[in-house]
Design a protein around this motif. Structure first.
Motif, PDB file in Angstrom:
ATOM      1  N   ALA A   1       0.851  -0.986   0.087  1.00 61.67           N
ATOM      2  CA  ALA A   1       0.052  -0.060   0.202  1.00 61.67           C
ATOM      3  C   ALA A   1       0.890   1.227   0.044  1.00 61.67           C
ATOM      4  N   ALA A   2       1.708   1.313   0.852  1.00 62.90           N
ATOM      5  CA  ALA A   2       2.745   2.599   0.913  1.00 62.90           C
ATOM      6  C   ALA A   2       3.267   2.960  -0.291  1.00 62.90           C
ATOM      7  N   LEU A   3       3.753   2.000  -1.170  1.00 66.21           N
ATOM      8  CA  LEU A   3       4.315   2.330  -2.292  1.00 66.21           C
ATOM      9  C   LEU A   3       3.111   2.437  -3.553  1.00 66.21           C
ATOM     10  N   GLU A   4       2.035   1.942  -3.461  1.00 66.74           N
ATOM     11  CA  GLU A   4       1.295   2.299  -4.359  1.00 66.74           C
ATOM     12  C   GLU A   4       0.833   3.679  -4.139  1.00 66.74           C
ATOM     13  N   LEU A   5       0.766   4.229  -3.004  1.00 68.64           N
ATOM     14  CA  LEU A   5       0.445   5.418  -2.611  1.00 68.64           C
ATOM     15  C   LEU A   5       1.615   6.322  -3.192  1.00 68.64           C
ATOM     16  N   ALA A   6       2.619   6.180  -3.241  1.00 71.77           N
ATOM     17  CA  ALA A   6       3.701   6.711  -3.445  1.00 71.77           C
ATOM     18  C   ALA A   6       3.719   6.900  -5.056  1.00 71.77           C
ATOM     19  N   TYR A   7       3.333   5.698  -5.616  1.00 71.37           N
ATOM     20  CA  TYR A   7       3.371   5.833  -7.182  1.00 71.37           C
ATOM     21  C   TYR A   7       2.049   6.592  -7.511  1.00 71.37           C
ATOM     22  N   VAL A   8       0.937   6.858  -6.850  1.00 67.98           N
ATOM     23  CA  VAL A   8      -0.046   7.901  -7.183  1.00 67.98           C
ATOM     24  C   VAL A   8       0.554   9.294  -7.162  1.00 67.98           C
ATOM     25  N   ALA A   9       1.257   9.347  -6.165  1.00 67.12           N
ATOM     26  CA  ALA A   9       2.010  10.814  -5.914  1.00 67.12           C
ATOM     27  C   ALA A   9       3.067  11.030  -7.164  1.00 67.12           C
ATOM     28  N   ALA A  10       3.574  10.044  -7.646  1.00 65.76           N
ATOM     29  CA  ALA A  10       4.635  10.001  -8.822  1.00 65.76           C
ATOM     30  C   ALA A  10       4.057  10.042 -10.080  1.00 65.76           C
ATOM     31  N   GLY A  11       2.748   9.692 -10.116  1.00 67.99           N
ATOM     32  CA  GLY A  11       2.126   9.664 -11.265  1.00 67.99           C
ATOM     33  C   GLY A  11       2.087   8.336 -12.292  1.00 67.99           C
ATOM     34  N   ARG A  12       2.738   7.505 -11.543  1.00 68.93           N
ATOM     35  CA  ARG A  12       2.938   5.896 -12.066  1.00 68.93           C
ATOM     36  C   ARG A  12       1.708   5.280 -11.944  1.00 68.93           C
ATOM     37  N   LEU A  13       0.742   5.502 -10.926  1.00 67.79           N
ATOM     38  CA  LEU A  13      -0.516   5.284 -11.073  1.00 67.79           C
ATOM     39  C   LEU A  13      -1.424   6.504 -10.820  1.00 67.79           C
ATOM     40  N   ASP A  14      -2.711   6.273 -11.424  1.00 68.76           N
ATOM     41  CA  ASP A  14      -3.489   7.303 -11.243  1.00 68.76           C
ATOM     42  C   ASP A  14      -4.387   7.180 -10.371  1.00 68.76           C
TER      43      ASP A  14
END
Length: 268
Positions: free
Chosen positions: A193-206
């Motif tokens: 979860a923590a990495l997935e939230l970081a990916y949202v912040a990075a635009g890697r996930l929407d």
């Protein structure tokens, strides 16, 4: 809050995350001790406990008046008993860590009076440190991050933990997630979860959608998402509570309203 104090907390969070990497590397040179917590899918390792203890020791040594809330519960902490509380997930994605020894991270956050002031999520296998201070933006290895703001749902890549969650299956949320998958470009399931939230912040996930996360799961990621200009709430659109288990909807600002309406229409 004094800006210098927040800076000091940030330096400590980053130091602890990078020190954890060294400890993990050392412990992986020996056989990994793995035990169950609540079930065969709820794992804890000797590394989880060692990393959490190291981070706790570093925090308490510098800030003995602070509280620490960690996944493994190595110290007793009632969050509302302290002005400043650190949220620590020593190995988020323990199942990935055990099976793959990648796709996991260390998550450390500092909250003051219920508001996250510092968040650090470190992926040691990729040497990527996602970091934010409240009001200071979000960074990946010291480079500022900024999400694209004109995303459409048909272009979106998002992640979730709803597909295998029993509550989600009983309530119909997992079925909604399947329908949503057909409205988007694709879905990924990382299990961290923590990495997935970081990916949202990075635009890697929407977007990232989860039914039930512990405060140490989203503790740092919440601030990363906010500082990137994205939205993060519970699945019913309320503010994420401090120090409590919560559902999470984190999304690109252009997609948030659509996702919230889609998930809450015909309540389940």
């Amino acid at each position: 809050m004094q800006n210098t104090e927040i800076k000091e907390w940030g330096l400590l969070a980053k130091h602890c995350a990078r020190s954890a990497e060294k400890l993990i590397e050392d412990m992986l040179s020996r056989p990994l001790e793995v035990t169950y917590k609540s079930s065969a899918s709820d794992l804890v390792t000797s590394v989880d406990r060692a990393v959490e203890q190291m981070v706790i020791d570093e925090i308490i040594k510098k800030y003995p008046e602070h509280g620490v809330l960690g996944e493994e519960g190595l110290v007793a902490c009632k969050p509302f008993d302290f002005d400043t509380v650190w949220m620590v997930d020593p190995i988020d994605g323990t199942t990935n860590f055990v099976h793959q020894q990648q796709n996991y991270c260390i998550s450390i956050a500092a909250y003051h009076k219920g508001v996250c002031q510092v968040g650090a999520v470190y992926d040691p296998t990729r040497k990527e440190l996602f970091y934010a201070e409240r009001g200071g933006g979000v960074f990946l290895n010291d480079s500022p991050l900024q999400v694209e703001r004109n995303k459409e749902m048909k272009e979106a890549l998002w992640s979730t933990s709803l597909f295998w969650n029993r509550r989600a299956m009983k309530s119909g949320l997992s079925e909604k997630a399947q329908r949503l998958a057909h409205r988007s470009r694709g879905v990924r399931v990382y299990g961290v979860a923590a990495l997935e939230l970081a990916y949202v912040a990075a635009g890697r996930l929407d977007a990232y959608i989860s039914l039930g996360l512990n405060p140490w799961d989203y503790g740092a990621g919440l601030l990363l998402v906010q500082e990137a200009g994205c939205r993060i709430t519970t699945l019913d659109g309320n503010e994420v509570p401090f120090g409590e288990r919560s559902s999470i909807l984190a999304a690109n600002p252009n997609l948030y309203d659509f996702l919230l309406e889609f998930l809450t229409e015909h309540p389940v």
